[in-house]
Scaffold this motif. Structure first.
Motif, short mmCIF file in Angstrom:
data_model
loop_
_atom_site.label_atom_id
_atom_site.label_comp_id
_atom_site.label_asym_id
_atom_site.label_seq_id
_atom_site.Cartn_x
_atom_site.Cartn_y
_atom_site.Cartn_z
N GLY A 26 0.78 -1.23 0.00
CA GLY A 26 0.00 0.00 0.00
C GLY A 26 0.81 1.28 0.00
N LEU A 27 2.11 1.20 0.22
CA LEU A 27 2.92 2.41 0.31
C LEU A 27 3.18 3.05 -1.05
CD1 LEU A 27 5.50 1.49 3.09
CD2 LEU A 27 3.36 2.75 3.29
N ASN A 28 3.08 2.26 -2.12
CA ASN A 28 3.33 2.81 -3.46
C ASN A 28 2.31 3.90 -3.81
OD1 ASN A 28 1.31 0.91 -3.61
ND2 ASN A 28 1.87 0.22 -5.65
N ALA A 29 1.13 3.86 -3.19
CA ALA A 29 0.12 4.89 -3.45
C ALA A 29 0.43 6.19 -2.70
CB ALA A 29 -1.26 4.37 -3.06
N ASP A 30 1.20 6.10 -1.62
CA ASP A 30 1.51 7.27 -0.79
C ASP A 30 2.83 7.94 -1.11
OD1 ASP A 30 -0.82 6.90 0.63
OD2 ASP A 30 0.13 5.74 2.22
N VAL A 31 3.66 7.26 -1.90
CA VAL A 31 5.02 7.76 -2.14
C VAL A 31 5.23 8.01 -3.63
CG1 VAL A 31 7.48 7.28 -1.87
CG2 VAL A 31 5.87 6.52 -0.12
N TYR A 33 7.35 8.54 -6.94
CA TYR A 33 8.56 7.87 -7.42
C TYR A 33 8.90 6.67 -6.53
CZ TYR A 33 9.02 12.43 -9.68
OH TYR A 33 8.79 13.58 -10.39
N TYR A 34 7.89 5.90 -6.17
CA TYR A 34 8.03 4.82 -5.20
C TYR A 34 9.19 3.87 -5.51
CZ TYR A 34 7.03 0.43 -2.83
OH TYR A 34 7.15 -0.72 -2.09
N GLN A 35 9.27 3.36 -6.72
CA GLN A 35 10.31 2.36 -7.03
C GLN A 35 11.71 2.96 -6.94
OE1 GLN A 35 9.64 -1.01 -7.33
NE2 GLN A 35 11.83 -1.01 -6.98
N TYR A 36 11.88 4.17 -7.43
CA TYR A 36 13.18 4.83 -7.32
C TYR A 36 13.52 5.09 -5.85
CZ TYR A 36 12.90 5.71 -12.36
OH TYR A 36 12.81 5.58 -13.71
N ALA A 61 12.24 9.14 -0.83
CA ALA A 61 12.92 8.07 -0.09
C ALA A 61 12.85 8.31 1.41
CB ALA A 61 14.37 7.94 -0.56
N ARG A 62 13.02 9.57 1.84
CA ARG A 62 12.89 9.90 3.27
C ARG A 62 11.48 9.62 3.76
NH1 ARG A 62 16.24 14.19 1.64
NH2 ARG A 62 14.46 15.60 1.39
N HIS A 63 10.50 9.98 2.94
CA HIS A 63 9.09 9.74 3.30
C HIS A 63 8.81 8.23 3.37
CE1 HIS A 63 4.87 10.51 3.73
NE2 HIS A 63 4.56 9.97 2.56
N LEU A 64 9.29 7.49 2.38
CA LEU A 64 9.10 6.04 2.37
C LEU A 64 9.74 5.41 3.60
CD1 LEU A 64 8.20 3.41 1.00
CD2 LEU A 64 10.37 3.44 -0.27
N PRO A 113 0.23 10.83 7.25
CA PRO A 113 1.38 11.71 7.04
C PRO A 113 0.96 13.17 6.86
CG PRO A 113 1.49 9.80 5.59
CD PRO A 113 0.14 9.77 6.25
N ALA A 114 1.86 14.07 7.24
CA ALA A 114 1.70 15.52 7.09
C ALA A 114 0.51 16.07 7.89
CB ALA A 114 1.58 15.89 5.62
#
Length: 166
Positions: A26-31, A33-36, A61-64, A113-114
């Motif tokens: 589920g984190l790919n929806a929140d971040v 450029y998720y894969q990078y 990346a920091r957020h992830l 977040p935020a």
């Protein structure tokens, strides 16, 4: 990331945890450029890009890392690492005189977040404090979550201080 100034509240996440896709659900929806961002966090980032793009990926990346951290610190290994930091008072000590320098724990007021920055919880007086350092005051509270402190005290009930009449 952990070695950077201002990131002392975070514990190091085991690489096995970071590379297990289940833990990242589920984190790919929140971040963005998720894969990078994931590649950067796991030290396999290999993309030639301009400075603006790299800065955006580093921010993602920091957020992830923060979002994964909130999940990790509720695992057995994560709780153990945070317990060590708590015992060393890495998060600070309660400013109240009657708490006698009781160690603090980071906590979030929201899991979203935020929404709010990290706060420090004293289990002796059961109060919340703002971090002293401005570097720490800007950390998102969601990176620790709302349930971490409760889980820590359920797993380690001996840490719960006795109520005093002071």
């Amino acid at each position: 990331f952990i070695a950077s100034r201002g990131n002392e509240y975070f514990c190091e996440i085991d690489e096995e945890y970071l590379t297990d896709r289940f833990n990242l659900t589920g984190l790919n929806a929140d971040v963005q450029y998720y894969q990078y961002a994931l590649d950067l966090v796991t030290d396999v980032f290999d993309l030639d890009c301009d400075d603006d793009m790299r800065e955006q990926i580093e921010k993602s990346a920091r957020h992830l890392y923060g979002l994964v951290h909130a999940r990790y610190i509720t695992t057995t290994r994560g709780l153990g690492k945070m317990l060590e930091k708590f015992k060393k008072s890495d998060f600070g000590k309660c400013p109240r005189v009657l708490c006698h320098g009781h160690p603090l724990l980071p906590t979030g007021l929201s899991d979203l977040p935020a929404t709010a920055s990290v706060k420090l919880y004293c289990s002796r007086c059961e109060d919340l404090y703002n971090p002293k350092s401005s570097r720490h005051a800007t950390i998102d509270g969601a990176y620790f979550g709302t349930s971490f402190t409760n889980i820590l005290f359920q797993v380690f009930p001996a840490l719960v201080p006795e109520k005093t009449k002071e």
